[in-house]
Write a protein that holds these residues in place. Structure first.
Motif, PDB file in Angstrom:
ATOM      1  N   TRP A 236       0.849  -1.312  -0.021  1.00 31.77           N
ATOM      2  CA  TRP A 236       0.048   0.022   0.134  1.00 31.77           C
ATOM      3  C   TRP A 236       0.966   1.290   0.193  1.00 31.77           C
ATOM      4  CZ3 TRP A 236      -5.577   0.175   1.668  1.00 31.77           C
ATOM      5  CH2 TRP A 236      -6.140   1.791   1.680  1.00 31.77           C
ATOM      6  N   LYS A 237       1.768   1.071   0.875  1.00 25.71           N
ATOM      7  CA  LYS A 237       2.632   2.499   1.049  1.00 25.71           C
ATOM      8  C   LYS A 237       3.354   2.625  -0.240  1.00 25.71           C
ATOM      9  CE  LYS A 237       3.075   2.244   6.149  1.00 25.71           C
ATOM     10  NZ  LYS A 237       3.992   1.695   6.987  1.00 25.71           N
ATOM     11  N   ASP A 238       3.757   1.656  -0.853  1.00 25.54           N
ATOM     12  CA  ASP A 238       4.523   1.939  -2.390  1.00 25.54           C
ATOM     13  C   ASP A 238       3.692   2.168  -3.506  1.00 25.54           C
ATOM     14  OD1 ASP A 238       7.091   1.031  -0.840  1.00 25.54           O
ATOM     15  OD2 ASP A 238       6.858  -1.065  -1.492  1.00 25.54           O
ATOM     16  N   VAL A 242      -3.151   5.260  -8.048  1.00 23.33           N
ATOM     17  CA  VAL A 242      -4.406   4.853  -7.188  1.00 23.33           C
ATOM     18  C   VAL A 242      -4.613   3.537  -8.246  1.00 23.33           C
ATOM     19  CG1 VAL A 242      -5.988   6.195  -8.672  1.00 23.33           C
ATOM     20  CG2 VAL A 242      -6.817   5.290  -6.389  1.00 23.33           C
ATOM     21  N   HIS A 243      -4.642   3.512  -9.374  1.00 17.53           N
ATOM     22  CA  HIS A 243      -5.077   2.351 -10.090  1.00 17.53           C
ATOM     23  C   HIS A 243      -4.220   0.993  -9.817  1.00 17.53           C
ATOM     24  CE1 HIS A 243      -5.975   5.929 -12.268  1.00 17.53           C
ATOM     25  NE2 HIS A 243      -7.256   4.958 -12.764  1.00 17.53           N
ATOM     26  N   GLN A 244      -3.194   0.878  -9.077  1.00 13.82           N
ATOM     27  CA  GLN A 244      -2.413   0.021  -8.701  1.00 13.82           C
ATOM     28  C   GLN A 244      -3.007  -0.987  -7.433  1.00 13.82           C
ATOM     29  OE1 GLN A 244       1.012   1.563  -7.521  1.00 13.82           O
ATOM     30  NE2 GLN A 244       1.943   1.966  -9.616  1.00 13.82           N
ATOM     31  N   PHE A 245      -4.280  -0.197  -6.931  1.00 11.37           N
ATOM     32  CA  PHE A 245      -4.804  -0.676  -5.680  1.00 11.37           C
ATOM     33  C   PHE A 245      -5.609  -2.250  -6.105  1.00 11.37           C
ATOM     34  CE2 PHE A 245      -8.556  -0.593  -2.805  1.00 11.37           C
ATOM     35  CZ  PHE A 245      -7.954  -0.568  -1.368  1.00 11.37           C
ATOM     36  N   ALA A 246      -6.136  -2.021  -7.252  1.00 15.17           N
ATOM     37  CA  ALA A 246      -6.985  -3.344  -7.600  1.00 15.17           C
ATOM     38  C   ALA A 246      -5.857  -4.741  -7.673  1.00 15.17           C
ATOM     39  CB  ALA A 246      -7.559  -3.000  -9.010  1.00 15.17           C
ATOM     40  N   GLY A 336     -18.632   3.838   5.641  1.00 11.65           N
ATOM     41  CA  GLY A 336     -17.932   4.631   4.731  1.00 11.65           C
ATOM     42  C   GLY A 336     -16.727   4.806   5.124  1.00 11.65           C
ATOM     43  N   TRP A 337     -15.845   5.241   4.210  1.00  8.15           N
ATOM     44  CA  TRP A 337     -14.361   5.529   4.502  1.00  8.15           C
ATOM     45  C   TRP A 337     -13.797   6.513   3.749  1.00  8.15           C
ATOM     46  CZ3 TRP A 337     -12.117   1.112   7.347  1.00  8.15           C
ATOM     47  CH2 TRP A 337     -13.242  -0.027   7.490  1.00  8.15           C
ATOM     48  N   VAL A 338     -12.991   7.298   4.370  1.00  8.46           N
ATOM     49  CA  VAL A 338     -12.028   8.163   3.403  1.00  8.46           C
ATOM     50  C   VAL A 338     -10.962   7.426   3.329  1.00  8.46           C
ATOM     51  CG1 VAL A 338     -10.955  10.417   3.604  1.00  8.46           C
ATOM     52  CG2 VAL A 338     -13.081  10.226   4.640  1.00  8.46           C
ATOM     53  N   VAL A 339     -10.319   7.486   2.218  1.00  9.75           N
ATOM     54  CA  VAL A 339      -9.031   6.728   1.860  1.00  9.75           C
ATOM     55  C   VAL A 339      -8.207   7.382   1.118  1.00  9.75           C
ATOM     56  CG1 VAL A 339      -8.621   4.340   0.548  1.00  9.75           C
ATOM     57  CG2 VAL A 339     -10.651   4.748   1.549  1.00  9.75           C
ATOM     58  N   LYS A 340      -6.739   7.276   1.560  1.00  6.86           N
ATOM     59  CA  LYS A 340      -5.907   7.888   1.030  1.00  6.86           C
ATOM     60  C   LYS A 340      -4.604   6.936   0.255  1.00  6.86           C
ATOM     61  CE  LYS A 340      -6.445  12.181   4.180  1.00  6.86           C
ATOM     62  NZ  LYS A 340      -6.821  12.892   3.257  1.00  6.86           N
ATOM     63  N   ARG A 341      -4.555   7.118  -1.047  1.00  6.12           N
ATOM     64  CA  ARG A 341      -3.643   6.015  -1.768  1.00  6.12           C
ATOM     65  C   ARG A 341      -3.097   6.553  -2.734  1.00  6.12           C
ATOM     66  NH1 ARG A 341      -8.896   2.825  -2.138  1.00  6.12           N
ATOM     67  NH2 ARG A 341      -9.714   4.091  -3.729  1.00  6.12           N
ATOM     68  N   GLY A 342      -1.836   6.580  -3.388  1.00  4.02           N
ATOM     69  CA  GLY A 342      -1.214   6.998  -4.219  1.00  4.02           C
ATOM     70  C   GLY A 342      -1.253   8.316  -4.519  1.00  4.02           C
ATOM     71  N   GLY A 343      -1.529   8.993  -3.535  1.00  2.00           N
ATOM     72  CA  GLY A 343      -1.783  10.581  -3.674  1.00  2.00           C
ATOM     73  C   GLY A 343      -2.983  11.011  -4.106  1.00  2.00           C
ATOM     74  N   VAL A 344      -3.895   9.984  -3.962  1.00  2.00           N
ATOM     75  CA  VAL A 344      -5.270  10.436  -4.191  1.00  2.00           C
ATOM     76  C   VAL A 344      -6.446  10.237  -2.858  1.00  2.00           C
ATOM     77  CG1 VAL A 344      -7.295  10.007  -5.409  1.00  2.00           C
ATOM     78  CG2 VAL A 344      -5.066  10.021  -6.636  1.00  2.00           C
ATOM     79  N   THR A 345      -7.324  10.968  -2.746  1.00  2.00           N
ATOM     80  CA  THR A 345      -8.089  10.780  -1.573  1.00  2.00           C
ATOM     81  C   THR A 345      -9.813  10.437  -2.236  1.00  2.00           C
ATOM     82  OG1 THR A 345      -7.074  12.460  -0.044  1.00  2.00           O
ATOM     83  CG2 THR A 345      -9.461  12.072   0.236  1.00  2.00           C
ATOM     84  N   SER A 346     -10.401   9.485  -1.619  1.00  2.00           N
ATOM     85  CA  SER A 346     -11.589   8.871  -2.062  1.00  2.00           C
ATOM     86  C   SER A 346     -12.174   8.913  -0.922  1.00  2.00           C
ATOM     87  CB  SER A 346     -11.302   7.880  -2.896  1.00  2.00           C
ATOM     88  OG  SER A 346     -11.045   6.934  -2.027  1.00  2.00           O
ATOM     89  N   VAL A 358     -20.908   3.047  -3.748  1.00  2.00           N
ATOM     90  CA  VAL A 358     -20.559   4.129  -4.635  1.00  2.00           C
ATOM     91  C   VAL A 358     -19.329   4.632  -3.944  1.00  2.00           C
ATOM     92  CG1 VAL A 358     -21.897   5.757  -3.303  1.00  2.00           C
ATOM     93  CG2 VAL A 358     -21.457   6.557  -5.464  1.00  2.00           C
ATOM     94  N   SER A 359     -18.657   5.308  -4.801  1.00  2.00           N
ATOM     95  CA  SER A 359     -17.189   6.116  -4.263  1.00  2.00           C
ATOM     96  C   SER A 359     -17.033   7.524  -5.200  1.00  2.00           C
ATOM     97  CB  SER A 359     -16.049   5.241  -4.773  1.00  2.00           C
ATOM     98  OG  SER A 359     -15.845   5.001  -6.081  1.00  2.00           O
ATOM     99  N   PHE A 360     -16.387   8.346  -4.341  1.00  2.00           N
ATOM    100  CA  PHE A 360     -16.361   9.749  -4.637  1.00  2.00           C
ATOM    101  C   PHE A 360     -14.518   9.996  -4.655  1.00  2.00           C
ATOM    102  CE2 PHE A 360     -20.429   9.187  -2.764  1.00  2.00           C
ATOM    103  CZ  PHE A 360     -21.325   9.656  -3.489  1.00  2.00           C
ATOM    104  N   PHE A 361     -14.351  10.814  -5.754  1.00  2.00           N
ATOM    105  CA  PHE A 361     -13.151  11.651  -5.867  1.00  2.00           C
ATOM    106  C   PHE A 361     -13.397  12.682  -6.165  1.00  2.00           C
ATOM    107  CE2 PHE A 361     -12.405   7.038  -6.467  1.00  2.00           C
ATOM    108  CZ  PHE A 361     -11.053   6.603  -6.338  1.00  2.00           C
ATOM    109  N   GLY A 362     -12.245  13.671  -6.074  1.00  2.00           N
ATOM    110  CA  GLY A 362     -12.234  15.130  -6.407  1.00  2.00           C
ATOM    111  C   GLY A 362     -11.659  15.107  -7.856  1.00  2.00           C
TER     112      GLY A 362
END
Length: 385
Positions: A236-238, A242-246, A336-346, A358-362
């Motif tokens: 996760w830290k590496d 964000v698309h690497q998450f899957a 519900g979860w606020v998630v930070k990964r790969g420099g992106v918050t969802s 459902v999920s949300f991004f900026g």
């Protein structure tokens, strides 16, 4: 005495006739249900009748419903042809959410449309990826991500709308007969294109018989004790994208919600299910552009932009803008979860079955960080105590 025997004989004949009468067909049962509940949606009617939506729709083949070819690459080719329809309304749903966007789908430039190569001999991974490209729909007003391997049935549907005017749609279903995606024509010039598409992809045999499969039970999560949590957290830290998450979830055999639960400290924060309303209301009030991802096993639809009108109605919390509607059954949300990964918050919401609703991004420009207004909005959501 003779009269009594005659009456008894007639009653006996009626009882025998009733006992041997054929049971009501599915079409007849649906007709009765519509008479009793004229506002009932077809998805809910199918559930009430114990069948799939596709099976219910198929009862009207020849009466406004045309079955389309859906073997192999046909669903992809239908969606490619649908790029020429002009203004349409794209509707995608899952058990507890619906996303509806009206607009014109974008096409790839001819030179960049690699989907033409989809039938060429390639390695299996590349071939599978190319099969899920349909000549467009990436970005723009109608933004879709396909998983055509889960599409099984297709229909063209012409019926009277609520205003009495005819509506024309293309409707797609998975092997369980569950709706994957629907496209409604929203412009008159597109009628000729629609008619040509239906003629091109019409099945020669218009059979209502569907080999619908029972819905398989949801796979159980791998027990946390069997997960290499330390290695997962390092992966996760590496993450640099964000698309690497899957891929990480597949590598460690994690469900999505389980991955959030086992995430490294400081990158995930749990919020209340009620945070969905807060997010949408504040995004509308503060004019924060958001990305909304909602889908199912066959397709994910994405909306990007600002929203205006939000309200609770009909058991759902809704966005009701002219060209974008979102309907979430928020009473069905569990977490519900606020998630930070790969420099992106969802911000992601799951139902009581642990399925993502459902999920949300900026909204952000390519290569640039998400706007601070979005990050602040996500961080301000009510936390789960």
């Amino acid at each position: 005495m003779k009269l009594s025997k005659l009456v008894l004989s007639l009653l006996g004949s009626l009882l025998i006739a009733n006992a041997t009468a054929a049971p009501a067909t599915l079409a007849e049962r649906w007709s009765t249900l519509r008479t009793e509940q004229p506002k009932l949606q077809i998805r809910d009617a199918a559930r009430a009748l114990g069948v799939s939506e596709a099976q219910l729709l198929a009862t009207n083949i020849g009466k406004g419903v045309t079955r389309l070819q859906a073997d192999g690459n046909q669903p992809r080719e239908i969606m490619r042809a649908a790029l020429d329809l002009g203004t349409v309304q794209a509707i995608t749903r899952n058990e507890n959410g619906v996303i509806e966007t009206t607009g014109v789908a974008s096409k790839f430039k001819q030179a960049g449309d690699k989907s033409e190569q989809a039938d060429a001999k390639q390695d299996p991974e590349t071939e599978a990826r190319q099969r899920n490209i349909a000549g467009g729909y990436l970005g723009g007003q109608i933004d879709l991500r396909f998983h055509f391997e889960n599409w099984k049935y297709a229909f063209a549907v012409e019926q009277a709308g609520r205003d009495g005017k005819p509506t024309r749609s293309l409707q797609f279903f998975d092997a369980n007969g569950t709706a994957v995606h629907k496209i409604y024509l929203r412009n008159e010039p597109g009628v000729a294109v629609y008619d040509k598409l239906v003629a091109t992809f019409r099945m020669p045999q218009q059979s209502a018989e569907l080999n619908v499969l029972a819905v398989a039970p949801k796979a159980a999560e791998k027990p946390d004790a069997e997960i290499d949590v330390k290695e997962f957290q390092l992966a996760w830290k590496d993450m640099t994208d964000v698309h690497q998450f899957a891929q990480i979830m597949r590598e460690f055999h994690l469900s999505r919600e389980q991955a959030l639960r086992l995430a490294p400290a400081g990158v995930v924060e749990r919020v209340t299910p009620e945070a969905l309303r807060t997010l949408l209301e504040n995004a509308a009030k503060d004019k924060v552009a958001i990305m909304v991802f909602l889908g199912n096993e066959g397709l994910t639809q994405i909306y990007s932009g600002k929203i205006e009108k939000t309200m609770a109605a009909g058991g759902f919390f809704n966005v009701l803008d002219p060209d974008f509607n979102l309907h979430i059954r928020d009473t069905a949300l569990r977490s519900g979860w606020v998630v930070k990964r790969g420099g992106v918050t969802s911000v992601e919401f799951f139902d009581k079955e642990g399925t993502q609703v459902v999920s949300f991004f900026g909204v952000r420009e390519r290569g640039k960080p998400q706007p601070q207004a979005w990050v602040d909005l996500a961080d301000s959501l009510p936390k789960e105590k």
